[in-house]
Design a protein around this motif. Structure first.
Motif, mmCIF file in Angstrom:
data_model
loop_
_atom_site.group_PDB
_atom_site.id
_atom_site.type_symbol
_atom_site.label_atom_id
_atom_site.label_comp_id
_atom_site.label_asym_id
_atom_site.label_seq_id
_atom_site.Cartn_x
_atom_site.Cartn_y
_atom_site.Cartn_z
ATOM 1 N N PRO A 27 0.688 -1.095 -0.018
ATOM 2 C CA PRO A 27 0.362 -0.114 -0.136
ATOM 3 C C PRO A 27 0.940 1.089 0.009
ATOM 4 N N SER A 52 -3.147 -8.893 4.648
ATOM 5 C CA SER A 52 -3.551 -8.659 3.491
ATOM 6 C C SER A 52 -2.817 -10.213 2.499
ATOM 7 N N GLN A 329 -7.792 0.948 -1.006
ATOM 8 C CA GLN A 329 -7.181 0.466 0.351
ATOM 9 C C GLN A 329 -5.010 0.472 -0.435
#
Length: 621
Positions: A27, A52, A329
């Motif tokens: 991210p 994730s 995200q």
């Protein structure tokens, strides 16, 4: 020049990265956009990565983190800008995710300073305290604008990789491939009700007749027998299913508008469903976790091949919402230009979420895709005259022309860009008729209607109307072994006619894509096909000079089609697509100069760096 740098609202956070080896998406919000250093503790970062899990890889590679401002220079002046006013330069300066300056090394160092020699220049905008960091390309390497794919299928590519059948050259090989897939996946092997889905078979490679396989062929192997199997043809316009699926489907209609249920001599379904008939096959929906896995697979390969933007050609509202969640995200490492799509004869434009430059410019939904006909390989492309190798067949109109006309008019009224799949000459004629009627009330350069594929189009008319032909050069080289057999020696001269389309196009625009996963995701294969009209082995039905060589593109035309023209087709030519001050710093470094090397060396080129918004998403500098 420096004064051309844009500031648009809040500063772009441009450090989103994808692990160059394993495809892990990191991210951008957890990296500082100025210093490019972590802002969170190791514990928090590990927690984030664990949450994730769909994107995790066995290990993360160390990766170069670029400073907020830097220059890329080539002593050979091997920076190809795709800007006619300044086609090659020595240096490109990147600052805060934007292209800030171009010129010679002496010019940019006077304006910015140099970390290793001069230090900072007084009042140099956003220069580091010690001066600008300069990265030099290796000898023979080049810098070009980030590659765009003007027509691909993002989740479809990830789906295909689980059971990829496009290397199979016989029916027996397909069966063996499915057998191996079952053996290598214990969860599926132990569950006879689990659906098995694959992609990529091509009956034209099996025999000269090109006849379709049957459901019974999938029951010959004891491991496959009784299992629900659905295998999508390489063009995505036909599905081959097993007897177990036919049993699940129960009674079938005799006919399907815009589709074929292929039947045997006794009228029984053989297991092949073409175009609209595919909707009868009850394949399961993809879950969020499955879509994350497919997305990670696609992004890993996309950035490794230098793609910085993709036009996703036909995306349901559910998949658009998934992309939006990923953008929220910061999980989109490159730009998505999405064409919304719902398969319905009713107007559906108000059901598509509209997004523009969402998620730091990574997601845009302002266009829709309609499908006029089928594909050439499955005799589904709609033709004015019958197929040369199947005189009883003229193809399929997936949407009746009157309904298609009504829908297109409403999409224009609601402010959507309209992109229509057209392959056969009848389909192209129908859609150009509709566009001609609509464009009496619109400026084509402002609404930019597109025909996707335009394989057998009216070459003069498409340009006169200002319609954008969006083409895929690897389709030409994949289809050339059988295309002339399908449509005959006269019609073939107006097919896959890329140089003619470019010369007749309004504004000299010819966006280039691949249609992955139907073709390779590697844009260099499209570049090679466009400039050579040869297959990767260097051959064609017309010899080593290429298939209908007068339709080759020059190298600069092909590069422009993969960068600027694709950006133009997405209304983004003033955002990215070339290397000039004021545009986003989406860039690619190749280790071979594809613009000058012999043709047989083009496919040897490798991407060494992929940069989006000034940050590395693949490789190193």
């Amino acid at each position: 020049m420096v004064s051309s740098i844009r500031r648009r609202g809040s500063k772009m956070d441009s450090s989103q990265e994808a692990d160059s080896k394993a495809g892990t998406l990191i991210p951008a919000s957890h990296v500082d956009s100025k210093t490019k250093t972590p802002r969170v503790s190791i514990i928090l970062l590990l927690a984030l990565l664990l949450s994730s899990a769909a994107f995790l890889a066995p290990r993360l590679r160390h990766k170069t983190v670029l400073p907020g401002s830097y220059a890329i220079c080539s002593k050979e002046q091997n920076i190809y800008t795709v800007d006619e006013s300044n086609p090659r330069v020595e240096c490109c300066v990147v600052s805060d995710g934007w292209i800030a300056d171009i010129g010679t090394y002496l010019e940019v160092s006077k304006r910015w300073g140099n970390k290793d020699t001069t230090g900072p220049v007084t009042n140099a905008p956003r220069s580091a305290k010690e001066g600008l960091k300069v990265y030099y390309l290796k000898r023979g390497s080049i810098l070009v604008p980030g590659f765009a794919d003007a027509h691909g299928h993002i989740l479809g590519y990830g789906f295909k990789q689980q059971l990829n059948l496009d290397k199979t050259s016989s029916l027996e090989e397909v069966v063996r491939g499915v057998h191996s897939f079952i053996e290598n996946n214990p969860d599926i092997a132990n569950d006879s009700d689990a659906w098995i889905q694959g992609f990529g078979w091509n009956q034209n490679l099996w025999s000269s007749s090109g006849q379709f396989p049957t459901a019974a062929d999938l029951d010959q192997d004891p491991l496959l027998k009784g299992r629900p199997i659905a295998l999508t043809r390489i063009d995505s316009h036909a599905i081959w299913v097993s007897p177990a699926v036919l049993k699940l489907m129960g009674d079938l209609p005799q006919t399907v508008e815009g589709g074929h249920i292929v039947r045997d001599e006794d009228g029984n379904p053989t297991g092949i469903f073409v175009d609209n008939a595919k909707r009868l096959v009850p394949v399961p929906e993809w879950s969020s976790s499955v879509m994350k896995r497919y997305l990670a697979t696609t992004m890993k390969d996309a950035v490794a091949h230098g793609l910085t933007s993709i036009h996703d050609a036909g995306t349901s509202p559910e998949h658009i919402l998934f992309f939006k969640q990923m953008a929220d995200q910061n999980m989109l490492p490159i730009r998505f230009y999405v064409m919304g799509q719902i398969i319905s004869n009713e107007y559906w434009g108000r059901e598509i979420p509209r997004l523009e430059n969402y998620g730091n410019g990574r997601l845009t939904v302002r266009s829709v895709k309609l499908v006029s006909d089928g594909a050439l390989g499955s005799w589904g492309a709609a033709m004015i005259d019958p197929y040369s190798d199947k005189p009883e067949e003229k193809g399929l109109l997936v949407i009746p022309p009157d309904i298609l006309s009504s829908q297109i008019h409403k999409f224009f009224q609601d402010g959507w860009q309209v992109n229509v799949h057209c392959i056969g000459d009848q389909a192209n004629k129908n859609v150009l008729d509709i566009f001609e009627d609509v464009l009496q009330d619109y400026n084509a350069s402002l609404v930019r209607p597109r025909i996707e594929h335009a394989q057998l189009s009216d070459l003069d008319r498409i340009g006169l109307l200002g319609v954008i032909p969006s083409v895929q050069p690897t389709h030409a080289t994949s289809d050339m072994p059988y295309a002339e057999l399908r449509i005959g020696p006269e019609r073939i001269r107006g097919a896959y006619a890329y140089q003619t389309l470019l010369q007749k196009s309004w504004g000299n625009i010819l966006p280039i894509g691949s249609d992955f996963p139907i073709e390779s995701i590697d844009p260099l294969k499209g570049f090679y096909a466009a400039v050579t009209r040869l297959n990767p082995e260097g051959t064609s039905p017309h010899g080593s000079g290429g298939w209908y060589p007068e339709e080759k593109l020059s190298r600069i035309q092909a590069l422009k089609g993969m960068t600027y023209d694709a950006a133009y087709a997405a209304f983004s030519e003033n955002e990215f697509g070339s290397i000039r001050p004021g545009l986003r710093a989406d860039l690619v470094v190749l280790d071979v100069d594809i613009m000058t090397v012999p043709e047989n060396q083009i496919l040897k080129a490798k991407v060494t760096s992929t940069i989006v918004d000034g940050a590395l998403v693949y490789g190193k500098l």
